[in-house]
Structures are given as C-alpha cells and as structure tokens.
Write a protein that holds these residues in place. Sequence first.
Motif, PDB file in Angstrom:
ATOM      1  N   PRO A  71       0.831  -1.256  -0.006  1.00  0.00           N
ATOM      2  CA  PRO A  71       0.239   0.052   0.041  1.00  0.00           C
ATOM      3  C   PRO A  71       0.794   1.157  -0.036  1.00  0.00           C
ATOM      4  O   PRO A  71       0.707   2.311  -0.577  1.00  0.00           O
ATOM      5  CB  PRO A  71      -0.906  -0.143   1.483  1.00  0.00           C
ATOM      6  CG  PRO A  71      -0.871  -1.564   1.483  1.00  0.00           C
ATOM      7  CD  PRO A  71       0.449  -2.115   1.015  1.00  0.00           C
TER       8      PRO A  71
ATOM      9  N   ALA B 241      -3.960  -2.551   0.459  1.00  0.00           N
ATOM     10  CA  ALA B 241      -4.235  -2.600   1.927  1.00  0.00           C
ATOM     11  C   ALA B 241      -4.878  -3.663   2.458  1.00  0.00           C
ATOM     12  O   ALA B 241      -5.025  -3.892   3.763  1.00  0.00           O
ATOM     13  CB  ALA B 241      -4.637  -1.079   2.411  1.00  0.00           C
TER      14      ALA B 241
ATOM     15  N   LEU C  22      -6.699   4.554   4.386  1.00  0.00           N
ATOM     16  CA  LEU C  22      -5.580   4.091   4.301  1.00  0.00           C
ATOM     17  C   LEU C  22      -4.848   4.195   5.897  1.00  0.00           C
ATOM     18  O   LEU C  22      -4.290   3.333   6.388  1.00  0.00           O
ATOM     19  CB  LEU C  22      -4.460   4.622   3.407  1.00  0.00           C
ATOM     20  CG  LEU C  22      -4.738   4.087   2.009  1.00  0.00           C
ATOM     21  CD1 LEU C  22      -3.922   4.866   1.212  1.00  0.00           C
ATOM     22  CD2 LEU C  22      -4.346   2.533   1.860  1.00  0.00           C
TER      23      LEU C  22
END
Length: 134
Positions: A8, A52, A122
Amino acid sequence: MYKDPHTPQDWEDVALERRTDAVELRRADREVACLYYLGFTAECFAKALCAAKGRTVPREHNVLAILTHAGFSPRVLPPEVQNFLTDRDVGLRYQPALPEDVKIEDEIKAATRFVTWCTKQLRRRTKAHRRNAP
C-alpha cells in the motif's frame, strides 16, 4: 522490466509522485496533462486500497472498478468525486484540449477530495493493523 508497486505504501508513494507531476503540469498551464496525471493519482490510490485490504491489485485503469474490487462502494463518495472518477480514463491522453464543459479547478477539487478520502481509509487500515498486532 518494470515492476508494479507491491505494498500500500509503494502505491501511495507513486500516487503522491503523480500528484506532484500534476501540480507542475498545472503550473505550466498544461490542463489536459494535469488532469491525466490526476487520473493516475486516483488510480494509484485506489490500488493502494486494494493492497491494504490484501486484495490482488487489478491491472486495469477504471478507478471505480478498482475501488469496488477493494471492497468500497463508489456511492460513499460525493457525486462530484464519482463524476471525476467516471470521466478519468486513458482516452484523455488523446485529447488536444479539455472540453469546454470541463473546468480544471473543479476537477482538481474533486481529485483532492478523493485523495483525502483515500488517505483517511489507508490511515484507518494502518491504525487498525497496529492495534491488532501482537
């Protein structure tokens, strides 16, 4: 041979580089190129969300489809962001100028809202991951 980002953070780093490119292109009054790079930025952030969530990162460019693959409904996004993402495809690279009904400042605002939303998602994933770590 070039390798795609993997983590990610790798995807986010590329997204931030493309956003910096978009800023520089805007300063140079290259609106089509700026908007194209904002599309790259959105795509990389969507792919960061896939990574992620532990999902395979699709090798496609449709940001809304990538978001769906990551487990997010595009309906959680404001309409102007959905419109921005719907209109961002690789066909833009063949345009000599923006259509008259496309306002670069509106597109930049929508892109910024999407980047902010992705960054929050995130960070939530990172915090949750840290809380659950041994």
